[in-house]
Design an enzyme around this catalytic site. Structure first.
Site: not given
Length: 305
Positions: A47-48
């Site tokens: 996930l960023d």
């Protein structure tokens, strides 16, 4: 004086973390691994740092099944900022272009059907995909732009939850490999004003939802009171992410042969596909695949948890 090596614990299971804002997935993993003092750990897809939400963290024997969670469908809520595009297609990038926002809710509702179902996406330069062994985001930071092949993804749900001025909140259910930043950017171009991801929250990963997650603050508080072992209570079984798979229970003899690498027959087996397997005591012992001859071939086996 020689430094004493920390002896890590052999713990197995999955912790569903609500990843905090600003953390990389690996930083979040290493923090929780430290709280558990776990020997082996892995996450199920990045996930960023900008994103929050469902991040399954696998420990011990559960790491053997992380790929199947990586391949699962995902759900997101995102806030699209209209009227601007950025270098990274999110709020962390530099603004490339600004355009007036002259669209309304009806205009957005009208373009969304074009992005439902099977669509083609060109992965962003700021991504972890590799070219000649180099992550694309490193090439992008060096000012390079390389050609990327379009990829087919499936958008099962794309719904406008709210629209206010120059922002649109969207709900997205999608297949693995979908880039929400690219989706928002493409919607912005279709609207003629451009857009980038201002907020991103993963609401679902495979069978797991936000309601099942625990925050880093909660884990830290429990650790402060009871140490590593107190955190164990948040561990879910290693096969938690495979609950929609067919389940077979082997006899004691079948389990013995299967755990030693031999395919075995099971009376209730499906005709094809992957299955979860329990021994005669109901203990999860691995996953298998139904062969053409109907026997269950072992694919991933686990030690006693």
């Amino acid at each position: 004086m020689a430094q004493v090596k920390r002896i890590r614990r052999n713990v197995s299971g999955i912790i569903l973390l609500d990843k905090p804002l600003g953390f990389t997935s690996n930083a979040a993993l290493q923090k929780v691994r430290w709280l558990l003092n776990a020997e082996k750990a892995g996450h199920t897809g990045s996930l960023d740092p900008l994103a929050t939400g469902v991040l399954p963290l696998c420990f011990g024997e559960a790491t053997k099944f992380s790929q199947y969670l990586l391949d699962s469908d995902k759900g997101y809520e995102t806030l699209a900022q209209l009227g601007k595009t950025t270098t990274t297609a999110d709020a962390e990038g530099e603004v490339l272009q600004e355009r007036p926002v002259t669209v309304g809710q009806a205009d957005i509702e009208a373009v969304l059907p074009k992005f439902r179902g099977q669509i083609s996406q060109i992965p962003p330069m700021y991504s972890a995909l590799k070219r000649d062994g180099q992550p694309l985001y490193k090439l992008a930071r060096a000012g390079e732009v390389v050609e990327r092949e379009p990829r087919s993804v499936t958008i099962a749900r794309l719904e406008l939850l709210a629209f206010e001025g120059d922002t649109a909140r969207l709900a997205v259910d999608c297949s693995k490999g979908t880039y929400i930043r690219t989706l928002v950017e493409d919607i912005g171009e279709q609207l003629g004003c451009g857009a980038y991801v201002a907020e991103l929250r993963r609401t679902q990963a495979g069978p797991f939802t936000l309601a099942q997650t625990v925050t880093l603050e909660e884990l830290e508080a429990v650790h402060a009171e009871g140490g590593n072992e107190a955190v164990d209570r948040f561990l879910m079984p290693s096969d938690s992410g495979l609950q929609d798979w067919p389940l077979l229970q082997f006899s004691e003899a079948s389990a013995f042969y299967w755990l030693n690498g031999q395919p075995v027959r099971a009376p209730d087996a499906p005709k094809f596909g992957m299955v979860r397997v329990q021994d005669h005591n109901g203990r999860f012992i691995g996953i298998g695949e139904v062969s053409e001859d109907g026997r269950i071939a072992p694919r991933r086996l686990i030690r006693s948890e």
